[in-house]
Design a protein around this motif. Structure first.
Motif, PDB file in Angstrom:
ATOM      1  N   LEU A   1      35.948 -46.383 -36.857  1.00  0.00           N
ATOM      2  CA  LEU A   1      36.864 -45.247 -36.929  1.00  0.00           C
ATOM      3  C   LEU A   1      36.298 -44.081 -36.124  1.00  0.00           C
ATOM      4  O   LEU A   1      35.085 -43.924 -35.975  1.00  0.00           O
ATOM      5  CB  LEU A   1      37.076 -44.813 -38.378  1.00  0.00           C
ATOM      6  CG  LEU A   1      37.856 -45.766 -39.294  1.00  0.00           C
ATOM      7  CD1 LEU A   1      37.844 -45.246 -40.725  1.00  0.00           C
ATOM      8  CD2 LEU A   1      39.293 -45.949 -38.806  1.00  0.00           C
ATOM      9  N   GLU A   2      37.184 -43.248 -35.628  1.00  0.00           N
ATOM     10  CA  GLU A   2      36.743 -42.035 -34.937  1.00  0.00           C
ATOM     11  C   GLU A   2      36.113 -41.074 -35.946  1.00  0.00           C
ATOM     12  O   GLU A   2      36.309 -41.206 -37.166  1.00  0.00           O
ATOM     13  CB  GLU A   2      37.926 -41.358 -34.244  1.00  0.00           C
ATOM     14  CG  GLU A   2      38.596 -42.221 -33.168  1.00  0.00           C
ATOM     15  CD  GLU A   2      37.687 -42.461 -31.979  1.00  0.00           C
ATOM     16  OE1 GLU A   2      37.406 -41.500 -31.233  1.00  0.00           O
ATOM     17  OE2 GLU A   2      37.245 -43.614 -31.800  1.00  0.00           O
ATOM     18  N   ALA A   3      35.371 -40.084 -35.453  1.00  0.00           N
ATOM     19  CA  ALA A   3      34.657 -39.154 -36.332  1.00  0.00           C
ATOM     20  C   ALA A   3      35.598 -38.412 -37.268  1.00  0.00           C
ATOM     21  O   ALA A   3      35.204 -38.010 -38.373  1.00  0.00           O
ATOM     22  CB  ALA A   3      33.841 -38.170 -35.504  1.00  0.00           C
ATOM     23  N   ASP A   4      36.851 -38.201 -36.847  1.00  0.00           N
ATOM     24  CA  ASP A   4      37.814 -37.488 -37.695  1.00  0.00           C
ATOM     25  C   ASP A   4      38.574 -38.435 -38.620  1.00  0.00           C
ATOM     26  O   ASP A   4      39.515 -38.018 -39.307  1.00  0.00           O
ATOM     27  CB  ASP A   4      38.790 -36.675 -36.845  1.00  0.00           C
ATOM     28  CG  ASP A   4      39.629 -37.556 -35.905  1.00  0.00           C
ATOM     29  OD1 ASP A   4      39.439 -38.797 -35.902  1.00  0.00           O
ATOM     30  OD2 ASP A   4      40.472 -36.999 -35.179  1.00  0.00           O
ATOM     31  N   GLY A   5      38.204 -39.704 -38.621  1.00  0.00           N
ATOM     32  CA  GLY A   5      38.831 -40.666 -39.512  1.00  0.00           C
ATOM     33  C   GLY A   5      40.041 -41.370 -38.934  1.00  0.00           C
ATOM     34  O   GLY A   5      40.638 -42.226 -39.594  1.00  0.00           O
TER      35      GLY A   5
END
Length: 549
Positions: free
Chosen positions: A160-164
């Motif tokens: 997942l990307e850092a922002d979810g």
């Protein structure tokens, strides 16, 4: 992630967590029916990587599950040969005679073990029977059926990307469905917490109570080593108002386990549990033992201590809570592994009977009843008043009245009935202006160590680009409420240095979460006075890598 289509795999029973409870359930299911399709999902990089326990093992749970464990080569080879109990002062100690201790405190017949290694061995037994075990598979979501029952979990989400959000490298994971889902996540597991809230499993119980357990493994001078010796202490450095205790266990190979449990109902937000543990090692008795030795591992984990009155209902539609997901630690004995094994065995027997009777997916009330009326309930009933008495009367009063109550329970009665706990550990925290700050000595780098140095000895690691697994309900609360009113206790109650308040000249303080340091103890989820932090599972395989805790 709900919009992603996932593959699904079907099992008879899905077990979350390869600790003593989950593995016991898997083994018992296969004993009852070799054709039962069982999977165990473990978030650690390997079985045992996230297991931390004292540990002096009461073998009763294993005796009931695998009676010939000795012949099968279980790594349980150091019997307890000496029991010591001390009340500590800053410069000395007073030994309590063993004969005044209630019989349940006697460790005769118990063993000093690495529970990580015991679980590795149990996993081998389970796999030989055909259980599928997948380490490095965090379970991040529950899957619900048409009637609101739990029918499975989502596991193996990566990238997942850092922002979810979903990115180009995201692996969506898969759904694993079962006729029953067992949650054996240990203390304050994220899925267990969700299930307890959804089905109101704790509506009829007291708040669960917790302690923070911290442990180091030391290699010491062979001349000071006494294989099989077990020592428990109370008193200094926590004093008489804050409750908890320490342990020193001599296992084999000139190693000792040195640890402290700090009860998380402490009022003073300036208290720094990790530094209390480091200070303990400078007591003359302990310092002499460790002199010339070296620390080889460190870790921390919350433990339950509420007793029978704090046990949530252990069964829910489609599944069951096992082990410390329910809260099965016997506080004065500092033992829960045997009860975890009993709970796994009993849950397996209830699920097998339900599946055979065509009741798959029903609520396993018979498991909850067996847990409370069987060996686990009997073990915890005798000590149910220890935690509330410690809370009310502190060390000395709790020791006297609690000891008397345990003696009475030995003969099947209690003059006190069952005492209530009252406040949760978070609610017990008082405003900082009611208490004086505590001045802790600087670690000397020989006996005592700063947190970040010690965290390196937990071998913890988290992939940095993933979303932080420590979630804030309100990003303003840490500074505006917790720092202003409680002097920012998260900077102290975390034993891994995850939380800090960064203050730069001319700028307002900023709250920083160093999630890479997290050792998955769950203390923040428990002790945060505003209940603003939620611990969730990180990407599979991340976290500590305990070698033989």
């Amino acid at each position: 992630m709900a919009e992603i289509e996932r593959e699904a795999m079907e099992y008879d029973v899905v077990i979350v967590g390869a600790g003593p409870a989950g593995l016991s359930a898997a083994i018992r299911l296969k004993q009852l029916d070799p054709d039962c399709n069982v999977v165990v999902l473990e978030k650690g990089s390997e079985v045992g990587a996230h297991i931390l326990s004292g540990a002096v093992l009461d073998p009763s749970g294993l005796d009931a599950l695998i009676p010939d464990w000795k012949e099968k080569g279980a790594p349980i080879t150091v019997p307890v040969k000496e029991d010591n109990f001390y009340v500590m002062g800053e410069a000395g100690q007073m030994r309590l005679p063993n004969f005044i201790m209630p019989p349940l405190m006697n460790n005769h017949g118990n063993y000093i073990v690495s529970m990580g290694n015991v679980c590795r061995w149990m996993a081998e037994q389970a796999e030989e029977m055909g259980v599928e075990i997948f380490p490095g598979m965090s379970c991040s979501e529950l899957v619900f059926g048409d009637n609101g029952e739990v029918k499975g979990v989502v596991a193996g989400v990566f990238g997942l990307e850092a922002d979810g959000t979903i990115g180009p490298n995201t692996e969506p994971g898969m759904e694993l469905h079962g006729k029953y889902v067992f949650l054996s996540e240990g203390v304050r597991g994220s899925l267990s917490k969700e299930v307890i809230a959804k089905y109101g499993l704790d509506n009829d119980s007291d708040p669960q109570k917790f302690g923070l357990g911290m442990k180091e493994i030391w290699e010491i001078d062979p001349d000071k080593h006494n294989e099989g010796e077990v020592t428990h202490t109370m008193g200094w450095p926590l004093g008489t108002k804050n409750t908890g205790g320490t342990f020193i266990y001599h296992l084999d190979n000139n190693q000792v386990y040195v640890g402290m449990i700090v009860d998380l109902n402490y009022k003073n937000p300036h208290l720094f549990p990790y530094m209390e543990f480091q200070r303990f090692k400078h007591h003359p008795m302990v310092a002499e033992l460790l002199k010339g030795g070296k620390r080889v591992a460190y870790g921390a984990r919350a433990v339950t201590k509420g007793g029978t009155q704090s046990m949530a209902k252990a069964a829910f539609p489609g599944g069951a809570l096992l082990g410390c997901s329910v809260g099965l630690v016997n506080l004065p004995r500092i033992k829960g592994n045997h009860n975890a094994m009993h709970s796994g065995r009993q849950a397996a027997e209830a699920a097998y009977a339900a599946i055979q009777a065509g009741r798959a997916g029903d609520t396993l009330d018979e498991y909850d009843n067996a847990l409370r009326s069987g060996p686990v309930g009997k073990d915890l009933k005798k000590v149910r008043n220890v935690a509330p008495l410690n809370s009310r009367f502190g060390l000395l009063g709790g020791l006297a009245v609690g000891g008397f109550d345990m003696w009475c329970n030995t003969f099947g009665f209690s003059l006190l009935g069952t005492l209530k706990h009252g406040k949760s550990d978070a609610e017990a925290t008082e405003p900082a202006d009611k208490h004086k700050p505590i001045d802790y000595p600087k670690p000397d780098g020989t006996l005592s160590f700063d947190r970040l140095t010690n965290v390196a000895f937990s071998f913890t690691n988290h992939e940095e680009s993933q979303p932080a697994h420590l979630k804030l309900k309100d990003a303003s609360v840490p500074v505006d409420v917790n720092l202003a009113k409680f002097a920012g206790p998260s900077a102290r109650y975390c034993p891994a240095g995850v939380y800090e308040f960064v203050e730069e000249p001319g700028s307002a303080p900023k709250f920083q979460i160093n999630f890479q340091n997290c050792v998955h103890c769950k203390t923040c989820d428990i002790k945060d006075p505003s209940q603003n932090i939620t611990w969730t599972t990180p990407q599979g395989g991340d976290g500590p890598n305990y070698p033989n805790m």
